[in-house]
Scaffold this motif. Structure first.
Motif, PDB file in Angstrom:
ATOM      1  N   LEU A 131      68.005 -21.699  52.195  1.00 22.45           N
ATOM      2  CA  LEU A 131      68.303 -23.066  52.960  1.00 22.45           C
ATOM      3  C   LEU A 131      70.023 -22.916  52.794  1.00 22.45           C
ATOM      4  CD1 LEU A 131      66.009 -25.286  51.442  1.00 22.45           C
ATOM      5  CD2 LEU A 131      66.041 -24.675  53.699  1.00 22.45           C
ATOM      6  N   VAL A 132      70.503 -22.333  51.975  1.00 18.34           N
ATOM      7  CA  VAL A 132      72.041 -22.283  51.986  1.00 18.34           C
ATOM      8  C   VAL A 132      72.747 -21.255  52.927  1.00 18.34           C
ATOM      9  CG1 VAL A 132      74.200 -21.742  50.346  1.00 18.34           C
ATOM     10  CG2 VAL A 132      72.343 -23.306  49.518  1.00 18.34           C
ATOM     11  N   ASP A 133      72.037 -20.110  52.769  1.00 17.02           N
ATOM     12  CA  ASP A 133      72.463 -18.870  53.753  1.00 17.02           C
ATOM     13  C   ASP A 133      71.597 -18.215  54.489  1.00 17.02           C
ATOM     14  OD1 ASP A 133      74.120 -16.994  54.615  1.00 17.02           O
ATOM     15  OD2 ASP A 133      74.801 -15.924  53.003  1.00 17.02           O
ATOM     16  N   THR A 134      70.731 -19.122  55.345  1.00 14.99           N
ATOM     17  CA  THR A 134      69.601 -18.565  56.019  1.00 14.99           C
ATOM     18  C   THR A 134      69.682 -17.494  56.665  1.00 14.99           C
ATOM     19  OG1 THR A 134      69.038 -21.136  56.398  1.00 14.99           O
ATOM     20  CG2 THR A 134      67.833 -19.465  57.660  1.00 14.99           C
ATOM     21  N   GLU A 135      70.817 -17.140  57.556  1.00 14.66           N
ATOM     22  CA  GLU A 135      70.719 -15.830  58.472  1.00 14.66           C
ATOM     23  C   GLU A 135      70.873 -14.928  57.511  1.00 14.66           C
ATOM     24  OE1 GLU A 135      69.770 -15.740  61.455  1.00 14.66           O
ATOM     25  OE2 GLU A 135      69.402 -17.707  61.306  1.00 14.66           O
ATOM     26  N   ASN A 136      71.670 -14.844  56.505  1.00 17.09           N
ATOM     27  CA  ASN A 136      71.827 -13.568  55.609  1.00 17.09           C
ATOM     28  C   ASN A 136      70.784 -13.106  54.674  1.00 17.09           C
ATOM     29  OD1 ASN A 136      73.391 -11.376  54.127  1.00 17.09           O
ATOM     30  ND2 ASN A 136      73.986 -12.809  52.621  1.00 17.09           N
ATOM     31  N   VAL A 137      69.964 -14.268  54.183  1.00 15.33           N
ATOM     32  CA  VAL A 137      68.599 -14.023  53.601  1.00 15.33           C
ATOM     33  C   VAL A 137      67.561 -13.416  54.495  1.00 15.33           C
ATOM     34  CG1 VAL A 137      66.864 -15.097  52.147  1.00 15.33           C
ATOM     35  CG2 VAL A 137      69.011 -15.883  51.767  1.00 15.33           C
ATOM     36  N   LYS A 138      67.570 -14.141  55.696  1.00 12.92           N
ATOM     37  CA  LYS A 138      66.515 -13.559  56.556  1.00 12.92           C
ATOM     38  C   LYS A 138      66.631 -12.198  57.049  1.00 12.92           C
ATOM     39  CE  LYS A 138      65.208 -16.911  59.687  1.00 12.92           C
ATOM     40  NZ  LYS A 138      65.391 -17.528  61.057  1.00 12.92           N
ATOM     41  N   GLN A 139      68.112 -11.818  57.370  1.00 13.12           N
ATOM     42  CA  GLN A 139      68.401 -10.389  57.568  1.00 13.12           C
ATOM     43  C   GLN A 139      68.049  -9.519  56.528  1.00 13.12           C
ATOM     44  OE1 GLN A 139      69.754  -9.653  60.870  1.00 13.12           O
ATOM     45  NE2 GLN A 139      69.252  -7.470  59.966  1.00 13.12           N
ATOM     46  N   THR A 140      68.359  -9.804  55.198  1.00 14.42           N
ATOM     47  CA  THR A 140      68.397  -8.968  54.080  1.00 14.42           C
ATOM     48  C   THR A 140      66.742  -8.712  53.802  1.00 14.42           C
ATOM     49  OG1 THR A 140      69.957  -9.655  53.159  1.00 14.42           O
ATOM     50  CG2 THR A 140      68.502  -8.709  51.718  1.00 14.42           C
ATOM     51  N   VAL A 141      65.819  -9.878  54.046  1.00 11.52           N
ATOM     52  CA  VAL A 141      64.320  -9.730  53.863  1.00 11.52           C
ATOM     53  C   VAL A 141      63.960  -9.034  54.758  1.00 11.52           C
ATOM     54  CG1 VAL A 141      62.095 -11.155  53.699  1.00 11.52           C
ATOM     55  CG2 VAL A 141      64.415 -12.028  52.370  1.00 11.52           C
ATOM     56  N   ASP A 143      65.201  -6.677  56.773  1.00 14.80           N
ATOM     57  CA  ASP A 143      65.419  -5.170  56.654  1.00 14.80           C
ATOM     58  C   ASP A 143      64.735  -4.499  55.460  1.00 14.80           C
ATOM     59  OD1 ASP A 143      67.295  -5.497  58.532  1.00 14.80           O
ATOM     60  OD2 ASP A 143      69.119  -5.614  57.293  1.00 14.80           O
ATOM     61  N   PHE A 144      64.724  -5.347  54.009  1.00 10.64           N
ATOM     62  CA  PHE A 144      63.871  -4.758  53.334  1.00 10.64           C
ATOM     63  C   PHE A 144      62.310  -4.533  53.567  1.00 10.64           C
ATOM     64  CE2 PHE A 144      61.305  -5.566  49.162  1.00 10.64           C
ATOM     65  CZ  PHE A 144      61.848  -4.622  48.510  1.00 10.64           C
ATOM     66  N   LEU A 145      61.810  -5.520  54.208  1.00 12.62           N
ATOM     67  CA  LEU A 145      60.335  -5.487  54.579  1.00 12.62           C
ATOM     68  C   LEU A 145      60.279  -4.121  55.546  1.00 12.62           C
ATOM     69  CD1 LEU A 145      59.249  -9.097  54.757  1.00 12.62           C
ATOM     70  CD2 LEU A 145      58.415  -7.418  53.071  1.00 12.62           C
ATOM     71  N   ASN A 146      61.026  -3.980  56.673  1.00 10.86           N
ATOM     72  CA  ASN A 146      61.043  -3.006  57.519  1.00 10.86           C
ATOM     73  C   ASN A 146      61.128  -1.552  57.100  1.00 10.86           C
ATOM     74  OD1 ASN A 146      60.759  -4.513  59.816  1.00 10.86           O
ATOM     75  ND2 ASN A 146      62.968  -4.870  60.389  1.00 10.86           N
ATOM     76  N   THR A 147      61.766  -1.633  55.977  1.00  9.60           N
ATOM     77  CA  THR A 147      62.176  -0.203  55.241  1.00  9.60           C
ATOM     78  C   THR A 147      60.793   0.264  54.443  1.00  9.60           C
ATOM     79  OG1 THR A 147      64.576  -0.775  54.737  1.00  9.60           O
ATOM     80  CG2 THR A 147      63.245   0.955  53.302  1.00  9.60           C
ATOM     81  N   TYR A 148      59.880  -0.739  54.017  1.00 13.05           N
ATOM     82  CA  TYR A 148      58.878  -0.277  52.966  1.00 13.05           C
ATOM     83  C   TYR A 148      57.672  -0.746  53.758  1.00 13.05           C
ATOM     84  CZ  TYR A 148      62.422   0.577  49.850  1.00 13.05           C
ATOM     85  OH  TYR A 148      63.558   1.151  49.066  1.00 13.05           O
ATOM     86  N   THR A 149      57.596  -1.483  54.737  1.00 12.05           N
ATOM     87  CA  THR A 149      56.209  -1.429  55.756  1.00 12.05           C
ATOM     88  C   THR A 149      56.438  -1.073  57.021  1.00 12.05           C
ATOM     89  OG1 THR A 149      56.640  -3.643  56.195  1.00 12.05           O
ATOM     90  CG2 THR A 149      55.581  -3.422  54.155  1.00 12.05           C
TER      91      THR A 149
END
Length: 308
Positions: free
Chosen positions: A289-299, A301-307
């Motif tokens: 909620l504090v840094d929505t776009e950064n967290v969403k982008q990081t999550v 990218d991480f999911l795209n890497t491993y799924t």
């Protein structure tokens, strides 16, 4: 005789105090309607009240069905399943004395948009799931394995990710040593604590101004007797030392409940496939909620890497 009764009284008082803290920490309690953002229990979330309430409404209104499984110790566990016609499923695991809808109010839509089916579970002793005790991720981690196995056997999930918040984060990291099916590809752990002992010490010091080192061994006896679990056997730092599972750690730098250093310590001992994101200005469980776009982008990218 006087000394006998005096010692007996002292012993009874000591046991009474221990049981009070055991009940306070571990026994299921009526917390009121956690999903009602006007409830006093949600006062710390006042700044994000409207966003969370809107998210809860979305979680409740999106098409889903309730599904159930049985835990290793015979409890009926409940979850909401959002079918996105995908071979990928993410299992969302909420925190201590919280609710699935509130903790992931803004995440369900995100994961559906990422192309995942979503399994939004009620942890044991929460929501529609049975149970009388909360075990700080110990038994809950076995429940996570049960849910993963169900997703594979009944719903044909080919790739599974876990995402946990607070105690849910500890739950999903501990699950990595419980024999997860090979379909589980990665884990997201947001503001989890390193161990039951560590968080009890922290809360005892902050909330009650006491050093819990003396009490925890006695408290553990209650856990063993009434809950058949130990406070001492599980630690996320020790788990990740022996684990090759990709884990994304997320933690708010202003978390005064579960210190950010706990995620940092786990990350420093984890394999090179693991990542960490710390969020400036975020308190407990509020990084998204504090840094929505950064967290969403990081999550994402991480999911795209491993799924796939």
């Amino acid at each position: 005789m006087f000394w006998f009764f005096l010692i007996l009284i002292i012993l009874l008082v000591f046991l009474g105090v221990l049981f009070y803290f055991f009940a306070l920490a571990f026994i299921k309690q009526n917390m009121g309607d956690v999903d009602d953002m006007d409830s006093p229990v949600n006062k710390p979330l006042e700044e994000f009240k409207e966003t969370i309430q809107n998210g809860i409404d979305v979680v409740n209104s999106k098409p889903h069905k309730w599904i159930y499984t049985t835990s290793f110790d015979g409890l009926k566990l409940a979850a909401r399943y959002y079918d996105n016609n995908s071979k990928k499923t993410i299992i969302l695991v909420h925190g201590y004395r919280s609710s699935a809808a509130r903790d992931f109010s803004c995440a369900v839509s995100m994961y559906l948009n990422f192309g995942f089916n979503v399994l939004l579970i009620d942890q044991r002793s929460h929501g529609r799931s049975e149970g009388k005790l909360i075990t700080f991720g110990v038994k809950e981690s076995y429940d996570a394995v049960s849910w993963a196995n169900l997703m594979v056997s009944k719903f044909g999930a080919e790739e599974i990710a876990f995402s946990g918040l607070s105690m849910g984060a500890t739950t999903v990291v501990l699950a990595c040593k419980r024999g997860l099916p090979s379909q589980v590809k990665c884990v997201i752990a947001d503001c989890g604590f390193t161990s039951p002992v560590d968080i009890i010490k922290k809360v005892a010091k902050d909330s009650f101004k006491i050093n819990a080192n003396f009490f925890i061994p006695f408290l553990n006896v209650f856990c063993l007797l009434f809950g058949k679990f130990s406070l001492y056997k599980d630690n996320t730092v020790e788990v990740v030392k022996k684990c090759t599972m990709p884990i994304l750690f997320i933690h708010g730098k202003c978390d005064n409940f579960v210190p950010c250093e706990m995620s940092q310590k786990a990350y420093e001992n984890a394999c090179d496939k693991c990542k960490i994101l710390t969020v400036e200005g975020a308190s407990h469980g509020l990084s998204f909620l504090v840094d929505t776009e950064n967290v969403k982008q990081t999550v994402g990218d991480f999911l795209n890497t491993y799924t796939s």
